[in-house]
Motif scaffolding. Structure first.
Motif, PDB file in Angstrom:
ATOM      1  N   ARG A  17      -1.072  -0.033  -4.370  1.00  0.00           N
ATOM      2  CA  ARG A  17      -2.206   0.582  -5.082  1.00  0.00           C
ATOM      3  C   ARG A  17      -1.712   1.680  -6.023  1.00  0.00           C
ATOM      4  NH1 ARG A  17      -7.866   2.249  -4.282  1.00  0.00           N
ATOM      5  NH2 ARG A  17      -8.064   0.713  -2.643  1.00  0.00           N
ATOM      6  N   ARG A  18      -0.775   2.481  -5.549  1.00  0.00           N
ATOM      7  CA  ARG A  18      -0.213   3.533  -6.399  1.00  0.00           C
ATOM      8  C   ARG A  18       0.547   2.936  -7.583  1.00  0.00           C
ATOM      9  NH1 ARG A  18      -0.966   8.440  -4.625  1.00  0.00           N
ATOM     10  NH2 ARG A  18      -1.358   8.839  -2.424  1.00  0.00           N
ATOM     11  N   ALA A  19       1.264   1.841  -7.326  1.00  0.00           N
ATOM     12  CA  ALA A  19       2.020   1.186  -8.406  1.00  0.00           C
ATOM     13  C   ALA A  19       1.052   0.686  -9.486  1.00  0.00           C
ATOM     14  CB  ALA A  19       2.840   0.034  -7.841  1.00  0.00           C
TER      15      ALA A  19
ATOM     16  N   LEU B 271       3.679 -10.997  -8.888  1.00  0.00           N
ATOM     17  CA  LEU B 271       4.352 -10.490  -7.692  1.00  0.00           C
ATOM     18  C   LEU B 271       5.636 -11.292  -7.462  1.00  0.00           C
ATOM     19  CD1 LEU B 271       4.388  -8.772  -5.082  1.00  0.00           C
ATOM     20  CD2 LEU B 271       3.013 -10.562  -4.003  1.00  0.00           C
ATOM     21  N   PHE B 272       6.755 -10.585  -7.417  1.00  0.00           N
ATOM     22  CA  PHE B 272       8.056 -11.198  -7.116  1.00  0.00           C
ATOM     23  C   PHE B 272       8.472 -10.773  -5.701  1.00  0.00           C
ATOM     24  CE2 PHE B 272      10.016 -11.239 -11.755  1.00  0.00           C
ATOM     25  CZ  PHE B 272       8.923 -11.962 -12.211  1.00  0.00           C
ATOM     26  N   VAL B 273       9.301 -11.592  -5.091  1.00  0.00           N
ATOM     27  CA  VAL B 273       9.890 -11.242  -3.793  1.00  0.00           C
ATOM     28  C   VAL B 273      11.393 -11.437  -3.889  1.00  0.00           C
ATOM     29  CG1 VAL B 273      10.063 -11.853  -1.344  1.00  0.00           C
ATOM     30  CG2 VAL B 273       7.828 -11.856  -2.463  1.00  0.00           C
ATOM     31  N   ARG B 274      12.151 -10.390  -3.574  1.00  0.00           N
ATOM     32  CA  ARG B 274      13.621 -10.545  -3.537  1.00  0.00           C
ATOM     33  C   ARG B 274      14.049 -10.884  -2.113  1.00  0.00           C
ATOM     34  NH1 ARG B 274      18.590  -7.216  -6.321  1.00  0.00           N
ATOM     35  NH2 ARG B 274      17.974  -8.573  -8.013  1.00  0.00           N
ATOM     36  N   LEU B 275      14.832 -11.937  -1.976  1.00  0.00           N
ATOM     37  CA  LEU B 275      15.320 -12.362  -0.659  1.00  0.00           C
ATOM     38  C   LEU B 275      16.841 -12.410  -0.648  1.00  0.00           C
ATOM     39  CD1 LEU B 275      12.960 -15.406   0.136  1.00  0.00           C
ATOM     40  CD2 LEU B 275      12.776 -13.075   1.038  1.00  0.00           C
TER      41      LEU B 275
ATOM     42  N   ARG C  49       3.211  -3.351 -14.343  1.00  0.00           N
ATOM     43  CA  ARG C  49       2.597  -4.647 -14.634  1.00  0.00           C
ATOM     44  C   ARG C  49       3.233  -5.773 -13.836  1.00  0.00           C
ATOM     45  NH1 ARG C  49      -1.686  -5.392 -17.250  1.00  0.00           N
ATOM     46  NH2 ARG C  49      -0.885  -6.973 -18.690  1.00  0.00           N
ATOM     47  N   LEU C  50       4.239  -5.421 -13.030  1.00  0.00           N
ATOM     48  CA  LEU C  50       4.936  -6.414 -12.222  1.00  0.00           C
ATOM     49  C   LEU C  50       5.440  -5.688 -10.985  1.00  0.00           C
ATOM     50  CD1 LEU C  50       7.575  -8.903 -13.650  1.00  0.00           C
ATOM     51  CD2 LEU C  50       8.049  -7.634 -11.559  1.00  0.00           C
ATOM     52  N   LEU C  51       5.317  -6.358  -9.836  1.00  0.00           N
ATOM     53  CA  LEU C  51       5.734  -5.718  -8.592  1.00  0.00           C
ATOM     54  C   LEU C  51       6.685  -6.650  -7.863  1.00  0.00           C
ATOM     55  CD1 LEU C  51       3.347  -3.801  -6.199  1.00  0.00           C
ATOM     56  CD2 LEU C  51       5.196  -5.207  -5.311  1.00  0.00           C
TER      57      LEU C  51
ATOM     58  N   GLY D 208       8.242  -3.003 -14.393  1.00  0.00           N
ATOM     59  CA  GLY D 208       8.173  -3.538 -13.030  1.00  0.00           C
ATOM     60  C   GLY D 208       8.631  -2.495 -12.032  1.00  0.00           C
ATOM     61  N   ILE D 209       8.126  -2.611 -10.811  1.00  0.00           N
ATOM     62  CA  ILE D 209       8.532  -1.676  -9.761  1.00  0.00           C
ATOM     63  C   ILE D 209       8.936  -2.460  -8.528  1.00  0.00           C
ATOM     64  CG2 ILE D 209       6.130  -1.346  -8.946  1.00  0.00           C
ATOM     65  CD1 ILE D 209       6.960   1.598  -8.288  1.00  0.00           C
ATOM     66  N   GLN D 210      10.044  -2.060  -7.918  1.00  0.00           N
ATOM     67  CA  GLN D 210      10.443  -2.682  -6.658  1.00  0.00           C
ATOM     68  C   GLN D 210      10.014  -1.779  -5.506  1.00  0.00           C
ATOM     69  OE1 GLN D 210      14.592  -2.875  -5.209  1.00  0.00           O
ATOM     70  NE2 GLN D 210      14.339  -5.086  -5.021  1.00  0.00           N
ATOM     71  N   LEU D 211       9.210  -2.319  -4.589  1.00  0.00           N
ATOM     72  CA  LEU D 211       8.774  -1.556  -3.418  1.00  0.00           C
ATOM     73  C   LEU D 211       9.673  -1.896  -2.242  1.00  0.00           C
ATOM     74  CD1 LEU D 211       4.863  -1.670  -3.493  1.00  0.00           C
ATOM     75  CD2 LEU D 211       6.425   0.014  -4.509  1.00  0.00           C
ATOM     76  N   ALA D 212      10.102  -0.850  -1.527  1.00  0.00           N
ATOM     77  CA  ALA D 212      11.097  -1.064  -0.488  1.00  0.00           C
ATOM     78  C   ALA D 212      10.866  -0.196   0.742  1.00  0.00           C
ATOM     79  CB  ALA D 212      12.490  -0.769  -1.051  1.00  0.00           C
ATOM     80  N   HIS D 213      11.401  -0.673   1.852  1.00  0.00           N
ATOM     81  CA  HIS D 213      11.479   0.089   3.096  1.00  0.00           C
ATOM     82  C   HIS D 213      12.873  -0.158   3.654  1.00  0.00           C
ATOM     83  CE1 HIS D 213      10.931   1.603   7.079  1.00  0.00           C
ATOM     84  NE2 HIS D 213       9.622   1.762   6.966  1.00  0.00           N
ATOM     85  N   ALA D 214      13.638   0.914   3.825  1.00  0.00           N
ATOM     86  CA  ALA D 214      15.059   0.754   4.174  1.00  0.00           C
ATOM     87  C   ALA D 214      15.289   0.316   5.609  1.00  0.00           C
ATOM     88  CB  ALA D 214      15.804   2.050   3.901  1.00  0.00           C
ATOM     89  N   GLY D 215      14.278   0.465   6.490  1.00  0.00           N
ATOM     90  CA  GLY D 215      14.459   0.039   7.880  1.00  0.00           C
ATOM     91  C   GLY D 215      15.647   0.725   8.524  1.00  0.00           C
TER      92      GLY D 215
END
Ligand code: FNR
Length: 359
Positions: A166-168, A229-233, A174-176, A99-106
Motif C-alpha cells: 500500500r505504501r509502495a 507484480l513480479f516475483v524473484r525466485l 508502478r511495478l512491484l 519499480g520497488i522490490q519488497l523484501a524480508h531478510a528472515g
C-alpha cells in the motif's frame, strides 16, 4: 519496429516500459533508519537517465527487523513513503518505470554492511536485532539463531508485506517485485534446506510455498490490479536436497494459474553460504528462465549479462521477456544507451546527452 526486441517497448498490464532492460535490484547499504537519501537519488537517477526501461529499487524491507543490515532501505512509516515518493517520481521523470522490490531478510537479517564484513550483529548490540525464520536453524554458524515464526508471526510478516505494498502504491511506484530469492524469508520457507517445519507451512512443496502465496495475496489486496507484480525466485538452491528447477517450474505453473503475477525474475542460490553455482559463467541462470517461461509465465533473465549482443540474443531467442542488469550497470549507468548504439538501435537519448550519441 525493426529494432532488436531488447529495444522494443514491452507492456505489463497498464504499464509500458520503453525497452526490455531493467536495473536489477541492488542493495546500497546506505540508508539511515531505512530512509533513502542523496545516494539513492543519484544511484537510481543516473540509471534511469542512462536509458533503462525499468528501474527497480534495492530490497526495500517491510519492517525494521526485516532488514539485512542497518543500512538497508525500508518501507514501514509515512516518512519512508514520502522519501520513496521522491525516488519514484524522479525515476518516472527520467523515462523509466519506477519499480520497488519488497523484501524480508528472515534468518539472514542483522549483519554488518559488506564493507564492514557482513558479520552477524548480536541482538544486544545497538544496531542489532533478532532475526526470524522458518526454524531456529541459523543461516550459518555464528549467526543469531532466528526465532521460528509461529502462525501468528507468519501472519504478521504477511501483513507487513501488504502494508508495504500500500505504501509502495502511495509512493507512486508502478511495478512491484516480491523478493522470494537468495535465502531471505520467503525463499527460506520455499527451500527444504531451511524449512523443516512440520506444520502447514512445511513439508511438501505446496506447503512450503504457502507463505509465498499468502504474501502475493496480501500484496495484491493493496497493489492496484492495473499495475504489474513480479516475483524473484531462486530457481535452484545449488545444493543436493535443495530446490530444483522442476520444483520451480511447478511453482511457476501455480503462479501462472493465479493470473495475478506478471513475471518471474529467475535468479538462484543463497540459502546457505555454500549455496553457490558450480560455475558462474555469462548467462548461467538463463536456462532457469527458459524452463520457467515454458511453464507459461513471462520471465526475466539475470546474472552475468554484460554484453549487448548477449542480452539481445536472450530475448530474440525467446529465452526471457526482459533482461535485468546488475553489476554491469553499476559500472556503467548508461549501459542501455551504449547497448543501443552498439546494436544500431535508434532510441531517444536524454536531450541533454544527445551529442554523446554522435561520438
Ligand atoms: C545484489 N543483488 C540483489 N538481488 C536482489 O534481489 N535484491 C537486492 O537487493 C540485491 N542486492 C544486491 C547488491 C549488490 C551490490 C549486488 C552486486 C547484487 C543481486 C542482483 O540483483 C543480481 O541478481 C546479481 O548481481 C546478478 O546480476 P549481475 O550483477 O551479474 O548483472
Amino acid at each position: 519496429d525493426k529494432r532488436p526486441l531488447l529495444f522494443q517497448p514491452i507492456s505489463f498490464r497498464s504499464v509500458t516500459a520503453r525497452n526490455r532492460i531493467a536495473l536489477s535490484p541492488m542493495c546500497q547499504y546506505s540508508a539511515e533508519d531505512g530512509l533513502p537519501n542523496d545516494w539513492h537519488l543519484q544511484h537510481l537517477g543516473a540509471r534511469a537517465a542512462g536509458g533503462a526501461g525499468i528501474v527497480i529499487t534495492e530490497a526495500t524491507h517491510v519492517a525494521p527487523h526485516a532488514r539485512i543490515t542497518p543500512g538497508c532501505l525500508g518501507i514501514w512509516s509515512d516518512a519512508h513513503t514520502e522519501a520513496l515518493a521522491r525516488l519514484a517520481a524522479m525515476i518516472a521523470r527520467m523515462g523509466a518505470v519506477p519499480g520497488i522490490q519488497l523484501a524480508h531478510a528472515g534468518r539472514k537479517a542483522s549483519v554488518t554492511r559488506p564493507w564492514e564484513g557482513t558479520k552477524p550483529i548480536p541482538p544486544e548490540a545497538p544496531e542489532g536485532w533478532v532475526p526470524v525464520g522458518p526454524t531456529d536453524e541459523p543461516f550459518a554458524p555464528g549467526h543469531t539463531p532466528p526465532v521460528p515464526l509461529d502462525p501468528g508471526g507468519v501472519a504478521a510478516a504477511v501483513e507487513a508485506f501488504g502494508r508495504a505494498a500500500r505504501r509502495a502504491r502511495d509512493a507512486g511506484f508502478r511495478l512491484l517485485e516480491i523478493h522470494g530469492a537468495h535465502g531471505y524469508l520467503i525463499h527460506s520457507f520455499l527451500s527444504p534446506v531451511a524449512n523443516t517445519r512440520s506444520d502447514s507451512y512445511g513439508g511438501h512443496l505446496r506447503a512450503r510455498a504457502r507463505l509465498l502465496m499468502e504474501v502475493i495475496d496480501a500484496v495484491r489486496a493493496e497493489w492496484p490490479e492495473e499495475l504489474p507484480l513480479f516475483v524473484r525466485l531462486s530457481c535452484v538452491d545449488h545444493l543436493s536436497g535443495g530446490l530444483t528447477i522442476d520444483d520451480t517450474v511447478t511453482i511457476a505453473r501455480w503462479l501462472a494459474a493465479r493470473g495475478d503475477v506478471d513475471l518471474v525474475d529467475c535468479s538462484s542460490g543463497g540459502i546457505t553460504p555454500d549455496a553457490r553455482p558450480p560455475s558462474a559463467h555469462p548467462g548461467y541462470q538463463v536456462p532457469y528462465s527458459e524452463a520457467v517461461r515454458a511453464a507459461g509465465i513471462a520471465t526475466g533473465a539475470v546474472g552475468l549479462i554484460s554484453c549487448p549482443d548477449h542480452a539481445a540474443e536472450i530475448l530474440a531467442n525467446g529465452r526471457a521477456d526482459i533482461v535485468l542488469i546488475g553489476r554491469a550497470m553499476l559500472a556503467d549507468p548508461a549501459w542501455p544507451l551504449r547497448a543501443a548504439k552498439a546494436l544500431g538501435a535508434e532510441i531517444d537519448w536524454p536531450v541533454q546527452y544527445e551529442r554523446a550519441n554522435l561520438v
